[in-house]
Design a protein around this motif. Structure first.
Motif, PDB file in Angstrom:
ATOM      1  N   UNK A  38       0.856  -1.190   0.000  1.00 29.36           N
ATOM      2  CA  UNK A  38       0.000   0.000   0.000  1.00 29.36           C
ATOM      3  C   UNK A  38       0.888   1.235   0.000  1.00 29.36           C
ATOM      4  N   UNK A  39       0.578   2.197  -0.868  1.00 27.59           N
ATOM      5  CA  UNK A  39       1.368   3.418  -0.959  1.00 27.59           C
ATOM      6  C   UNK A  39       0.678   4.596  -0.311  1.00 27.59           C
ATOM      7  N   UNK A  40       1.485   5.494   0.268  1.00 26.39           N
ATOM      8  CA  UNK A  40       1.003   6.768   0.792  1.00 26.39           C
ATOM      9  C   UNK A  40       1.963   7.832   0.272  1.00 26.39           C
ATOM     10  N   UNK A 186       2.599  -6.835 -11.632  1.00 25.12           N
ATOM     11  CA  UNK A 186       3.920  -7.317 -11.225  1.00 25.12           C
ATOM     12  C   UNK A 186       3.815  -7.894  -9.823  1.00 25.12           C
ATOM     13  N   UNK A 187       4.352  -9.089  -9.640  1.00 27.97           N
ATOM     14  CA  UNK A 187       4.588  -9.646  -8.312  1.00 27.97           C
ATOM     15  C   UNK A 187       6.074  -9.943  -8.226  1.00 27.97           C
ATOM     16  N   UNK A 188       6.670  -9.716  -7.089  1.00 29.91           N
ATOM     17  CA  UNK A 188       8.096  -9.980  -6.916  1.00 29.91           C
ATOM     18  C   UNK A 188       8.260 -11.247  -6.087  1.00 29.91           C
ATOM     19  N   UNK A 189       9.008 -12.203  -6.646  1.00 29.69           N
ATOM     20  CA  UNK A 189       9.278 -13.436  -5.906  1.00 29.69           C
ATOM     21  C   UNK A 189       8.116 -14.406  -5.895  1.00 29.69           C
ATOM     22  N   UNK A 190       7.161 -14.236  -6.789  1.00 33.32           N
ATOM     23  CA  UNK A 190       6.085 -15.213  -6.894  1.00 33.32           C
ATOM     24  C   UNK A 190       5.564 -15.246  -8.329  1.00 33.32           C
ATOM     25  N   UNK A 226       5.527  -3.615  -6.406  1.00 35.92           N
ATOM     26  CA  UNK A 226       4.619  -4.601  -6.983  1.00 35.92           C
ATOM     27  C   UNK A 226       3.344  -4.734  -6.155  1.00 35.92           C
ATOM     28  N   UNK A 227       2.371  -5.429  -6.706  1.00 31.13           N
ATOM     29  CA  UNK A 227       1.164  -5.683  -5.941  1.00 31.13           C
ATOM     30  C   UNK A 227       1.450  -6.492  -4.698  1.00 31.13           C
ATOM     31  N   UNK A 228       2.330  -7.488  -4.844  1.00 32.06           N
ATOM     32  CA  UNK A 228       2.751  -8.347  -3.734  1.00 32.06           C
ATOM     33  C   UNK A 228       4.234  -8.639  -3.904  1.00 32.06           C
ATOM     34  N   UNK A 229       4.945  -8.725  -2.807  1.00 24.15           N
ATOM     35  CA  UNK A 229       6.376  -8.987  -2.855  1.00 24.15           C
ATOM     36  C   UNK A 229       7.181  -7.736  -2.578  1.00 24.15           C
ATOM     37  N   UNK A 230       8.497  -7.893  -2.529  1.00 24.86           N
ATOM     38  CA  UNK A 230       9.356  -6.805  -2.113  1.00 24.86           C
ATOM     39  C   UNK A 230       9.481  -5.688  -3.131  1.00 24.86           C
ATOM     40  N   UNK A 231       9.657  -4.482  -2.637  1.00 24.85           N
ATOM     41  CA  UNK A 231       9.953  -3.334  -3.493  1.00 24.85           C
ATOM     42  C   UNK A 231      11.237  -3.623  -4.264  1.00 24.85           C
ATOM     43  N   UNK A 232      11.238  -3.295  -5.556  1.00 23.76           N
ATOM     44  CA  UNK A 232      12.306  -3.730  -6.444  1.00 23.76           C
ATOM     45  C   UNK A 232      12.773  -2.600  -7.341  1.00 23.76           C
TER      46      UNK A 232
END
Length: 313
Positions: A38-40, A186-190, A226-232
């Motif tokens: 979630x972004x702010x 985008x999902x990171x690591x999945x 990404x929607x899920x996973x680490x910021x990349x």
């Protein structure tokens, strides 16, 4: 969207918020199923929240965090697409924030939101509890393709990508910080989430998704959320595109050999797990195979030649 019932609470933890740039934080998913990043994002006059978390209780925590963060600045809310963990908390922001999305996403909320609500309520007691009292609210502002939101000294660009993961996918770019929020494009690591649920939902398009990722990579963002996973970094855009291209190529090669669907799915899943043994979400591989099988058949029937063109991309 997991297939097995969840036994844990899909809870957003605002205390884990991480600063990415000046006046820009991410509340991370912490690797928890059905919790999005979630972004702010702040400017001198306003603050934009990107995605709500699953259901009103999670969204109330996000709203409380954003209100404290804003310190009197006006609040806006946007959602990357209509799926429940991203958008089904919007009611908590009613009267507190201006909610804006693209027209295709607004249509998804209206036409598919109720069915997704019922489907997700079947994913276990913790999910059903999180979705208690959900009301699907209409956006305050709807745009067609691109909307530049001026937060005061900072422009955030909301852009409809066209059909890919869903019909109403939207990316959010913080122009001065070169930060891109992708939602589930985008999902990171999945493995990529394919909401391929015939006959109920077949809007996902692997072919269009590949082209969307190609366009996003051309914008050269410095940071990708990404929607899920680490910021990349931006390399994750190429990683996901290459995975989707491989999934397409291996599926279509077997489809051309007239293998049955179960054999295609089993062989492609084994190959993808061998290539990416560290990735989670392996159930989504066979959903992706189903999508690409259908797209292969569609293009064969249409006689457009797009299938072979896609494979050479």
């Amino acid at each position: 969207m997991p297939f097995e019932p969840l036994t844990h609470e899909p809870a957003v933890e605002t205390g884990q918020a991480r600063e990415l740039a000046r006046d820009l934080v991410v509340i991370p998913d912490r690797g928890v199923d059905l919790v999005p990043n979630i972004g702010v994002i702040g400017g001198t006059q306003s603050v934009l929240v990107v995605d709500t978390g699953l259901g009103p209780r999670n969204a109330e925590k996000v709203l409380a965090f954003a209100t404290e963060y804003a310190k009197g600045r006006r609040l806006y809310l946007t959602t990357t697409h209509f799926h429940p963990e991203h958008a089904f908390g919007a009611q908590a922001f009613s009267g507190q924030a201006t909610y804006l999305v693209n027209s295709a996403q607004a249509a998804d909320l209206t036409t598919k939101g109720p069915d997704y609500l019922e489907m997700f309520r079947g994913l276990g007691t913790p999910v059903a509890r999180a979705l208690e009292d959900v009301e699907l609210v209409s956006p305050d502002v709807v745009y067609d393709e691109t909307y530049d939101l001026d937060l005061g000294g900072r422009i955030v660009r909301l852009q409809a990508t066209g059909r890919a993961h869903s019909k109403g996918d939207q990316v959010v770019t913080v122009l001065d910080a070169s930060v891109l929020f992708t939602g589930d494009l985008v999902e990171a690591g999945q493995f990529s989430i394919f909401p391929w649920f015939p006959p109920y939902d077949v809007d996902v398009s692997g072919l269009r998704w590949i082209e969307v990722l190609r366009r996003l990579a051309a914008t050269e963002p410095d940071v990708v959320v990404p929607g899920h996973g680490g910021v990349s970094g931006r390399e994750v855009l190429a990683d996901v595109r290459q995975y989707l291209e491989l999934l397409r190529d291996e599926t279509w090669a077997r489809r051309d050999s007239d293998l049955d669907d179960d054999t295609i799915a089993a062989e492609v899943e084994a190959l993808m797990l061998e290539r990416h043994p560290e990735w989670t979400g392996q159930d989504w591989i066979t959903k992706g195979v189903g999508c690409f099988c259908a797209e292969h058949s569609d293009h064969e029937a249409a006689g457009t030649g797009e299938a072979s063109e896609g494979r050479s991309a």
